[in-house]
Motif scaffolding. Structure first.
Motif, short mmCIF file in Angstrom:
data_model
loop_
_atom_site.label_atom_id
_atom_site.label_comp_id
_atom_site.label_asym_id
_atom_site.label_seq_id
_atom_site.Cartn_x
_atom_site.Cartn_y
_atom_site.Cartn_z
N SER A 67 3.68 1.14 -6.94
CA SER A 67 2.65 0.18 -6.56
C SER A 67 1.31 0.85 -6.23
CB SER A 67 3.11 -0.68 -5.38
OG SER A 67 3.31 0.11 -4.24
N ASN A 68 1.30 2.17 -6.08
CA ASN A 68 0.05 2.88 -5.82
C ASN A 68 -0.78 2.85 -7.11
OD1 ASN A 68 -1.64 5.45 -6.01
ND2 ASN A 68 -1.15 5.37 -3.83
N GLU A 69 -1.95 2.23 -7.02
CA GLU A 69 -2.76 2.01 -8.22
C GLU A 69 -3.21 3.30 -8.90
OE1 GLU A 69 -5.83 -0.95 -7.89
OE2 GLU A 69 -4.58 -2.12 -6.52
N GLU A 70 -3.60 4.31 -8.12
CA GLU A 70 -4.07 5.56 -8.71
C GLU A 70 -2.96 6.28 -9.48
OE1 GLU A 70 -7.52 7.67 -6.24
OE2 GLU A 70 -5.68 7.35 -5.06
N THR A 88 0.25 7.75 -1.84
CA THR A 88 0.26 8.58 -3.04
C THR A 88 1.52 9.45 -3.06
OG1 THR A 88 -2.15 8.62 -3.10
CG2 THR A 88 -1.02 10.38 -4.27
N ARG A 123 -0.12 4.97 -10.59
CA ARG A 123 0.30 4.15 -11.72
C ARG A 123 -0.69 4.28 -12.88
NH1 ARG A 123 1.00 -0.96 -9.61
NH2 ARG A 123 -1.17 -1.41 -10.02
N ALA A 124 -1.98 4.27 -12.59
CA ALA A 124 -2.99 4.39 -13.64
C ALA A 124 -2.90 5.75 -14.34
CB ALA A 124 -4.39 4.19 -13.06
N SER A 180 0.84 -1.19 0.00
CA SER A 180 0.00 0.00 0.00
C SER A 180 0.88 1.25 0.00
CB SER A 180 -0.94 -0.02 1.20
OG SER A 180 -0.19 -0.06 2.40
#
Length: 141
Positions: free
Chosen positions: A80-83, A29, A85-86, A26
């Motif tokens: 690894s932070n999905e937001e 950000t 990275r997206a 996790s």
């Protein structure tokens, strides 16, 4: 070492290991933005030089945009932070799309499809805004 000392040591090591694993899973950000910015910072000076040298040739601009897209993709792959990275991946795709518009112009600015470049740059602006909203406008400083 006594049984109690061994047990306490084992629990402490397990706790540290679990904390590290949770931290990896996790990423905040802020940490993701710092990682992304650090990986992209060396690209800024090169971009300034390349942009100045390629303002007369769309093929050179296409190559530059492809290189920038690759750098963003590699940097995003480490996040690894999905937001974050997206958002970075969205910007990567937009840069690849812009590179293709430049390639399609066959080296001549007068051959650029104005409708396509308008659509692509609009999408790129949206992706850059999404990344800036997450990381702040100056995350690459």
């Amino acid at each position: 070492m006594t049984f109690t000392t061994k047990t306490i040591s084992a629990l402490a090591i397990t706790g540290i290991t679990l904390s590290a694993l949770v931290g990896c899973a996790s990423q905040s950000t802020a940490a993701a933005c710092l990682s992304l910015g650090a990986d992209l910072a060396p690209l800024q000076a090169e971009l300034a030089e390349t942009t100045a040298a390629s303002t007369s040739d769309t093929d050179k601009l296409a190559d530059m945009m492809s290189k920038v897209a690759k750098s963003y993709s590699e940097a995003a792959g480490k996040v690894s932070n999905e937001e974050v990275r997206a958002a970075a991946n969205g910007l990567t795709t937009a840069m690849e799309d812009l590179a293709q518009v430049y390639r399609d112009a066959d080296g001549e600015f007068m051959n650029i499809d104005s409708e396509k470049i308008g659509t692509v740059t609009e999408g790129m602006t949206e992706d850059l805004t999404a990344l800036s909203d997450l990381c702040g406008a100056d995350f690459m400083q």
